[in-house]
Enzyme design. Structure first.
Site, PDB file in Angstrom:
ATOM      1  N   ARG A   3      49.158  43.880  38.688  1.00  0.00           N
ATOM      2  CA  ARG A   3      48.673  42.954  37.661  1.00  0.00           C
ATOM      3  C   ARG A   3      49.752  42.697  36.601  1.00  0.00           C
ATOM      4  O   ARG A   3      49.875  41.578  36.091  1.00  0.00           O
ATOM      5  CB  ARG A   3      47.403  43.507  37.025  1.00  0.00           C
ATOM      6  CG  ARG A   3      46.219  43.605  37.978  1.00  0.00           C
ATOM      7  CD  ARG A   3      44.947  43.966  37.238  1.00  0.00           C
ATOM      8  NE  ARG A   3      43.823  44.130  38.146  1.00  0.00           N
ATOM      9  CZ  ARG A   3      43.356  45.300  38.560  1.00  0.00           C
ATOM     10  NH1 ARG A   3      43.930  46.428  38.136  1.00  0.00           N
ATOM     11  NH2 ARG A   3      42.324  45.367  39.370  1.00  0.00           N
ATOM     12  N   GLU A  46      41.020  48.914  30.792  1.00  0.00           N
ATOM     13  CA  GLU A  46      40.521  47.599  30.401  1.00  0.00           C
ATOM     14  C   GLU A  46      40.407  47.488  28.889  1.00  0.00           C
ATOM     15  O   GLU A  46      40.805  46.487  28.289  1.00  0.00           O
ATOM     16  CB  GLU A  46      39.166  47.320  31.048  1.00  0.00           C
ATOM     17  CG  GLU A  46      39.177  47.212  32.553  1.00  0.00           C
ATOM     18  CD  GLU A  46      39.081  48.566  33.237  1.00  0.00           C
ATOM     19  OE1 GLU A  46      39.167  49.585  32.525  1.00  0.00           O
ATOM     20  OE2 GLU A  46      38.911  48.601  34.463  1.00  0.00           O
ATOM     21  N   THR A  91      46.703  42.894  46.076  1.00  0.00           N
ATOM     22  CA  THR A  91      46.264  43.264  47.415  1.00  0.00           C
ATOM     23  C   THR A  91      47.258  44.245  48.016  1.00  0.00           C
ATOM     24  O   THR A  91      48.419  44.325  47.586  1.00  0.00           O
ATOM     25  CB  THR A  91      46.131  42.023  48.313  1.00  0.00           C
ATOM     26  OG1 THR A  91      45.588  42.411  49.577  1.00  0.00           O
ATOM     27  CG2 THR A  91      47.464  41.340  48.522  1.00  0.00           C
ATOM     28  N   TYR A  92      46.802  44.972  49.005  1.00  0.00           N
ATOM     29  CA  TYR A  92      47.655  45.954  49.681  1.00  0.00           C
ATOM     30  C   TYR A  92      47.158  46.103  51.113  1.00  0.00           C
ATOM     31  O   TYR A  92      46.041  45.684  51.468  1.00  0.00           O
ATOM     32  CB  TYR A  92      47.648  47.295  48.940  1.00  0.00           C
ATOM     33  CG  TYR A  92      46.280  47.904  48.743  1.00  0.00           C
ATOM     34  CD1 TYR A  92      45.761  48.839  49.639  1.00  0.00           C
ATOM     35  CD2 TYR A  92      45.499  47.540  47.648  1.00  0.00           C
ATOM     36  CE1 TYR A  92      44.503  49.382  49.451  1.00  0.00           C
ATOM     37  CE2 TYR A  92      44.242  48.092  47.455  1.00  0.00           C
ATOM     38  CZ  TYR A  92      43.746  49.014  48.363  1.00  0.00           C
ATOM     39  OH  TYR A  92      42.498  49.550  48.176  1.00  0.00           O
ATOM     40  N   ASP A 135      40.257  41.383  45.480  1.00  0.00           N
ATOM     41  CA  ASP A 135      39.878  40.775  46.757  1.00  0.00           C
ATOM     42  C   ASP A 135      38.629  41.402  47.366  1.00  0.00           C
ATOM     43  O   ASP A 135      38.002  40.800  48.235  1.00  0.00           O
ATOM     44  CB  ASP A 135      41.044  40.858  47.753  1.00  0.00           C
ATOM     45  CG  ASP A 135      41.535  42.288  47.942  1.00  0.00           C
ATOM     46  OD1 ASP A 135      40.986  43.193  47.300  1.00  0.00           O
ATOM     47  OD2 ASP A 135      42.493  42.492  48.729  1.00  0.00           O
ATOM     48  N   ASP A 136      38.215  42.617  46.941  1.00  0.00           N
ATOM     49  CA  ASP A 136      37.037  43.260  47.527  1.00  0.00           C
ATOM     50  C   ASP A 136      35.762  42.979  46.740  1.00  0.00           C
ATOM     51  O   ASP A 136      34.717  43.550  47.037  1.00  0.00           O
ATOM     52  CB  ASP A 136      37.255  44.771  47.634  1.00  0.00           C
ATOM     53  CG  ASP A 136      37.630  45.395  46.299  1.00  0.00           C
ATOM     54  OD1 ASP A 136      37.902  44.631  45.343  1.00  0.00           O
ATOM     55  OD2 ASP A 136      37.661  46.632  46.208  1.00  0.00           O
TER      56      ASP A 136
END
Length: 353
Positions: free
Chosen positions: A215, A336, A146-147, A236-237
């Protein structure tokens, strides 16, 4: 001849006496034999007075002596023992009868027991069936970078309320860059979820996506503390369902699933993820032609893996013991796939659910 004049009349006349100073002579009232000549209803009251006067003057001493005499005789007879003592009373009145059980005849019809066995029935100690043993749930390790931005508090609260409904054990690793904010710490405390607030010390001002290093900070924390569980990257979004978190506990090594996302034009949805035959991965879904050169077509929120792969390479027969991290030098869209290549060798080591 001389004449004699009588001064008193032979007849008795009632007279009144003041203050009871005198009473008439009893000779006129009673004869020597105790009979009276004249007795009328008008003479009852003086007669009673005469009786009371006689008893008061002469008879009260005699009556009192008689009463005292009989009282003494009765008292003496009352305290006399009359042939028995106090010892006889204590011996007869305060001794309890001896209680004896009734006579019974015993019959030994059963066999005589000569020995006693102290062995334990082991069947009672063994579990009934292996299916009755309840296995503990695997721990979920949810990593959220998060930021500071406009909807940060809203996103963290929404994700925190979802994680609050997931069955424990679960640990939420929230990673911030540079410094921990009091607002983020307050939100984490109010959610009621077990969490760890981690900082990323890497200067990510020159990096396009700072969440890559966040991460990596979470992976380093898991490896250092050897946290055992299923690691899942949850931004979080994004929006998640409870069924997804419950399904993560079925993963043994690496699990993946398709994820729907909006295209850059925002006018259509793109499905990206594995193509499966039963639970085996046999191919990949993708609608983006520019990404068809990737090895694995998986989104960051479309896979999870066992955390012991990070700190126990021998258990999973990893060829290299180097730390598994994400690389910021890799082109966007390939991070990924590059990360998954360090976790598994091919699709045979993947699970789909």
């Amino acid at each position: 001849m001389a004449s004699i004049r009588r001064t008193l009349s032979p007849a008795y006349h009632d007279r009144s006496y003041q203050n009871g100073s005198g009473f008439p002579s009893p000779s006129n009232k009673f004869l020597p034999n105790g009979s009276s000549k004249h007795f009328s209803s008008s003479s009852h009251l003086p007669f009673l007075f005469n009786v009371v006067n006689i008893v008061y003057r002469k008879g009260w001493r005699r009556s009192f002596c008689r009463c005292l005499f009989f009282f003494v005789i009765g008292f003496v007879f009352g305290i006399a023992p009359f042939g028995y003592s106090d010892a006889d009373v204590r011996a007869k009145d305060f001794t309890f009868p001896e209680l004896k059980p009734p006579h019974a005849t015993l019959r030994f019809d059963d066999q005589i027991v000569t020995s006693v066995s102290l062995s334990v029935n082991t069947k009672l100690l063994e579990p009934k069936e292996s299916t009755d043993i309840i296995e503990p749930l695997k721990q979920l390790i949810v990593v959220t970078p998060t930021y500071n931005r406009g909807f940060q508090a809203y996103f963290l609260n929404r994700l925190g309320q979802v994680l609050r409904l997931v069955k424990p054990p679960l640990v939420w690793i929230v990673v911030e860059e540079k410094a921990a904010s009091h607002e983020t710490a307050e939100i984490l405390r109010k959610t009621g979820v077990m969490y760890r607030h981690v900082l990323c010390a890497f200067n990510s001002s020159s990096v396009k996506d700072p969440r890559v290093h966040q991460r990596n900070a979470a992976l380093e924390h898991i490896e250092r503390h050897k946290l055992d569980g299923i690691v899942f990257f949850a931004d979080d979004d994004n929006v998640y369902t409870l069924e997804l978190f419950e399904s993560l506990r079925t993963i043994s090594r690496f699990g993946t699933w398709p994820v729907a996302m909006l295209a850059q034009s925002k006018n259509k949805a793109i499905l990206e993820g594995p193509v499966c035959n039963a639970s085996k991965v046999i191919g990949w879904h993708t609608n983006d032609k520019s990404k068809r050169i990737r090895r694995f077509y998986v989104d960051m929120s479309g896979f999870a893996f066992n955390s012991s792969i990070l700190w126990d390479p021998k258990r999973w027969a990893r060829p290299s013991s180097n730390p598994i991290r994400r690389l910021d030098t890799v082109k966007e869209g390939f991070q990924e796939s590059t990360f998954i290549e360090h976790v598994v060798e091919d699709e045979s080591q993947m699970e789909e659910f």
